[in-house]
Write a protein that holds these residues in place. Structure first.
Motif, PDB file in Angstrom:
ATOM      1  N   LEU A 197       0.844  -1.198   0.000  1.00 16.28           N
ATOM      2  CA  LEU A 197       0.000   0.000   0.000  1.00 16.28           C
ATOM      3  C   LEU A 197       0.878   1.247   0.000  1.00 16.28           C
ATOM      4  O   LEU A 197       1.701   1.417   0.896  1.00 16.28           O
ATOM      5  CB  LEU A 197      -0.922   0.020   1.226  1.00 16.28           C
ATOM      6  CG  LEU A 197      -1.939  -1.106   1.326  1.00 16.28           C
ATOM      7  CD1 LEU A 197      -2.686  -1.027   2.658  1.00 16.28           C
ATOM      8  CD2 LEU A 197      -2.915  -1.049   0.167  1.00 16.28           C
ATOM      9  N   LEU A 235       0.759   4.120   1.139  1.00 17.02           N
ATOM     10  CA  LEU A 235       0.108   5.030   2.080  1.00 17.02           C
ATOM     11  C   LEU A 235       0.899   5.087   3.381  1.00 17.02           C
ATOM     12  O   LEU A 235       1.551   4.110   3.754  1.00 17.02           O
ATOM     13  CB  LEU A 235      -1.308   4.532   2.404  1.00 17.02           C
ATOM     14  CG  LEU A 235      -2.277   4.323   1.250  1.00 17.02           C
ATOM     15  CD1 LEU A 235      -3.508   3.563   1.721  1.00 17.02           C
ATOM     16  CD2 LEU A 235      -2.667   5.660   0.641  1.00 17.02           C
ATOM     17  N   GLN A 275      -3.200   3.997   5.784  1.00 12.38           N
ATOM     18  CA  GLN A 275      -3.340   2.542   5.677  1.00 12.38           C
ATOM     19  C   GLN A 275      -4.516   2.068   6.516  1.00 12.38           C
ATOM     20  O   GLN A 275      -5.347   1.286   6.048  1.00 12.38           O
ATOM     21  CB  GLN A 275      -2.075   1.826   6.163  1.00 12.38           C
ATOM     22  CG  GLN A 275      -0.955   1.784   5.188  1.00 12.38           C
ATOM     23  CD  GLN A 275       0.251   1.044   5.753  1.00 12.38           C
ATOM     24  OE1 GLN A 275       0.233   0.525   6.865  1.00 12.38           O
ATOM     25  NE2 GLN A 275       1.317   1.017   4.977  1.00 12.38           N
ATOM     26  N   PHE A 287      -7.736   3.114   4.957  1.00 14.33           N
ATOM     27  CA  PHE A 287      -8.008   2.293   3.775  1.00 14.33           C
ATOM     28  C   PHE A 287      -8.512   0.913   4.179  1.00 14.33           C
ATOM     29  O   PHE A 287      -9.484   0.408   3.619  1.00 14.33           O
ATOM     30  CB  PHE A 287      -6.743   2.168   2.915  1.00 14.33           C
ATOM     31  CG  PHE A 287      -6.913   1.261   1.732  1.00 14.33           C
ATOM     32  CD1 PHE A 287      -7.661   1.667   0.631  1.00 14.33           C
ATOM     33  CD2 PHE A 287      -6.324   0.005   1.704  1.00 14.33           C
ATOM     34  CE1 PHE A 287      -7.826   0.823  -0.471  1.00 14.33           C
ATOM     35  CE2 PHE A 287      -6.474  -0.839   0.615  1.00 14.33           C
ATOM     36  CZ  PHE A 287      -7.221  -0.424  -0.480  1.00 14.33           C
ATOM     37  N   ASP A 295      -9.996   8.097  -3.954  1.00 10.16           N
ATOM     38  CA  ASP A 295      -8.619   7.597  -3.889  1.00 10.16           C
ATOM     39  C   ASP A 295      -8.600   6.135  -3.461  1.00 10.16           C
ATOM     40  O   ASP A 295      -7.892   5.312  -4.039  1.00 10.16           O
ATOM     41  CB  ASP A 295      -7.773   8.421  -2.913  1.00 10.16           C
ATOM     42  CG  ASP A 295      -7.466   9.818  -3.415  1.00 10.16           C
ATOM     43  OD1 ASP A 295      -7.691  10.104  -4.610  1.00 10.16           O
ATOM     44  OD2 ASP A 295      -7.006  10.642  -2.583  1.00 10.16           O
ATOM     45  N   PHE A 296      -9.362   5.800  -2.423  1.00 12.67           N
ATOM     46  CA  PHE A 296      -9.384   4.427  -1.905  1.00 12.67           C
ATOM     47  C   PHE A 296     -10.014   3.461  -2.908  1.00 12.67           C
ATOM     48  O   PHE A 296      -9.551   2.337  -3.072  1.00 12.67           O
ATOM     49  CB  PHE A 296     -10.110   4.359  -0.565  1.00 12.67           C
ATOM     50  CG  PHE A 296      -9.312   4.927   0.589  1.00 12.67           C
ATOM     51  CD1 PHE A 296      -7.981   5.308   0.446  1.00 12.67           C
ATOM     52  CD2 PHE A 296      -9.898   5.091   1.824  1.00 12.67           C
ATOM     53  CE1 PHE A 296      -7.249   5.824   1.513  1.00 12.67           C
ATOM     54  CE2 PHE A 296      -9.178   5.600   2.902  1.00 12.67           C
ATOM     55  CZ  PHE A 296      -7.854   5.967   2.746  1.00 12.67           C
ATOM     56  N   LEU A 355      -7.380   2.920  -5.492  1.00 16.51           N
ATOM     57  CA  LEU A 355      -6.305   2.085  -4.961  1.00 16.51           C
ATOM     58  C   LEU A 355      -6.728   0.617  -4.919  1.00 16.51           C
ATOM     59  O   LEU A 355      -5.955  -0.273  -5.273  1.00 16.51           O
ATOM     60  CB  LEU A 355      -5.886   2.566  -3.572  1.00 16.51           C
ATOM     61  CG  LEU A 355      -4.797   1.751  -2.875  1.00 16.51           C
ATOM     62  CD1 LEU A 355      -3.536   1.665  -3.723  1.00 16.51           C
ATOM     63  CD2 LEU A 355      -4.502   2.356  -1.503  1.00 16.51           C
ATOM     64  N   TRP A 356      -7.972   0.356  -4.499  1.00 20.81           N
ATOM     65  CA  TRP A 356      -8.463  -1.029  -4.468  1.00 20.81           C
ATOM     66  C   TRP A 356      -8.422  -1.625  -5.873  1.00 20.81           C
ATOM     67  O   TRP A 356      -8.017  -2.774  -6.052  1.00 20.81           O
ATOM     68  CB  TRP A 356      -9.868  -1.080  -3.878  1.00 20.81           C
ATOM     69  CG  TRP A 356     -10.422  -2.466  -3.778  1.00 20.81           C
ATOM     70  CD1 TRP A 356     -11.422  -3.004  -4.525  1.00 20.81           C
ATOM     71  CD2 TRP A 356     -10.000  -3.506  -2.889  1.00 20.81           C
ATOM     72  NE1 TRP A 356     -11.660  -4.317  -4.163  1.00 20.81           N
ATOM     73  CE2 TRP A 356     -10.798  -4.645  -3.149  1.00 20.81           C
ATOM     74  CE3 TRP A 356      -9.035  -3.591  -1.891  1.00 20.81           C
ATOM     75  CZ2 TRP A 356     -10.660  -5.848  -2.465  1.00 20.81           C
ATOM     76  CZ3 TRP A 356      -8.892  -4.786  -1.204  1.00 20.81           C
ATOM     77  CH2 TRP A 356      -9.701  -5.892  -1.493  1.00 20.81           C
ATOM     78  N   GLU A 392      -6.424  -0.731  -8.341  1.00 19.06           N
ATOM     79  CA  GLU A 392      -5.016  -0.934  -8.674  1.00 19.06           C
ATOM     80  C   GLU A 392      -4.446  -2.165  -7.977  1.00 19.06           C
ATOM     81  O   GLU A 392      -3.624  -2.884  -8.543  1.00 19.06           O
ATOM     82  CB  GLU A 392      -4.177   0.280  -8.244  1.00 19.06           C
ATOM     83  CG  GLU A 392      -4.325   1.503  -9.083  1.00 19.06           C
ATOM     84  CD  GLU A 392      -3.534   2.672  -8.523  1.00 19.06           C
ATOM     85  OE1 GLU A 392      -2.470   2.445  -7.893  1.00 19.06           O
ATOM     86  OE2 GLU A 392      -3.985   3.821  -8.694  1.00 19.06           O
ATOM     87  N   MET A 393      -4.879  -2.413  -6.750  1.00 17.90           N
ATOM     88  CA  MET A 393      -4.355  -3.511  -5.947  1.00 17.90           C
ATOM     89  C   MET A 393      -4.868  -4.873  -6.406  1.00 17.90           C
ATOM     90  O   MET A 393      -4.262  -5.894  -6.087  1.00 17.90           O
ATOM     91  CB  MET A 393      -4.746  -3.329  -4.470  1.00 17.90           C
ATOM     92  CG  MET A 393      -4.107  -2.162  -3.760  1.00 17.90           C
ATOM     93  SD  MET A 393      -2.410  -2.466  -3.318  1.00 17.90           S
ATOM     94  CE  MET A 393      -2.570  -3.855  -2.210  1.00 17.90           C
TER      95      MET A 393
END
Length: 165
Positions: free
Chosen positions: A47, A49, A54, A57, A146-147, A150-151, A153-154
């Motif tokens: 992450l 972050l 973190q 998130f 953003d979150f 990010l999810w 992307e992850m």
């Protein structure tokens, strides 16, 4: 305690054993199980972050996925020779958490060579420093976007499967 939480405790121990002894790595991991039995596992180290973000998130993920239990684990360095792998499983509906710990032995090159059996104990959930991920959080529109991004992307780094009962 949900049966998923009990199974998650066993599976995280097996996962750490395989990572440590077969690959020589001990990452900070996070795993969750939702009410349908979907399990997600990823490395917290992945992450991008700071620690506060973190936690926010992880709380977002827990709440967005209708999670019933989650686990978080890490390596604890006690001194030059003594290390522990520790993790806790937090169940949404139980006041106690499952806490697991195993001693890790390293060779002269500091490569993991032996991992003891994981000791499993129950502890009050409130004593676990990351126990609050089920608590409702309020995120700004920008932080929420953003979150969510990010999810997405992850996802390529997240292990996903249906948990067996």
């Amino acid at each position: 305690m949900h049966l998923f939480a009990e199974n998650l405790a066993v599976e995280i121990g097996i996962y750490y054993r395989n990572l440590a002894l077969a690959h020589g790595v001990i990452p900070k991991v996070f795993s969750l199980v939702n009410a349908q039995g979907d399990q997600y596992l990823f490395f917290i180290d992945d992450l991008p972050l700071d620690e506060q973000d973190q936690n926010a998130f992880l709380a977002y993920i827990v709440q967005d996925h209708d999670v019933i239990c989650y686990a978080r684990g890490t390596l604890v360095i006690l001194d030059n020779k003594q290390r522990l792998i520790e993790y806790a499983v937090i169940d949404k509906d139980d006041p106690e958490a499952i806490v697991c710990s195993a001693e890790l032995t390293l060779d002269l090159d500091e490569k993991p060579i032996v991992l003891s059996e994981f000791d499993k104990a129950l502890a009050p959930k409130k004593t676990i420093f990351f126990n609050g991920l089920f608590e409702p959080i309020s995120l700004s529109h920008d932080k929420l976007e953003d979150f969510q991004g990010l999810w997405e992307e992850m996802k390529s780094k997240i292990l996903h499967r249906m948990m067996d009962l």
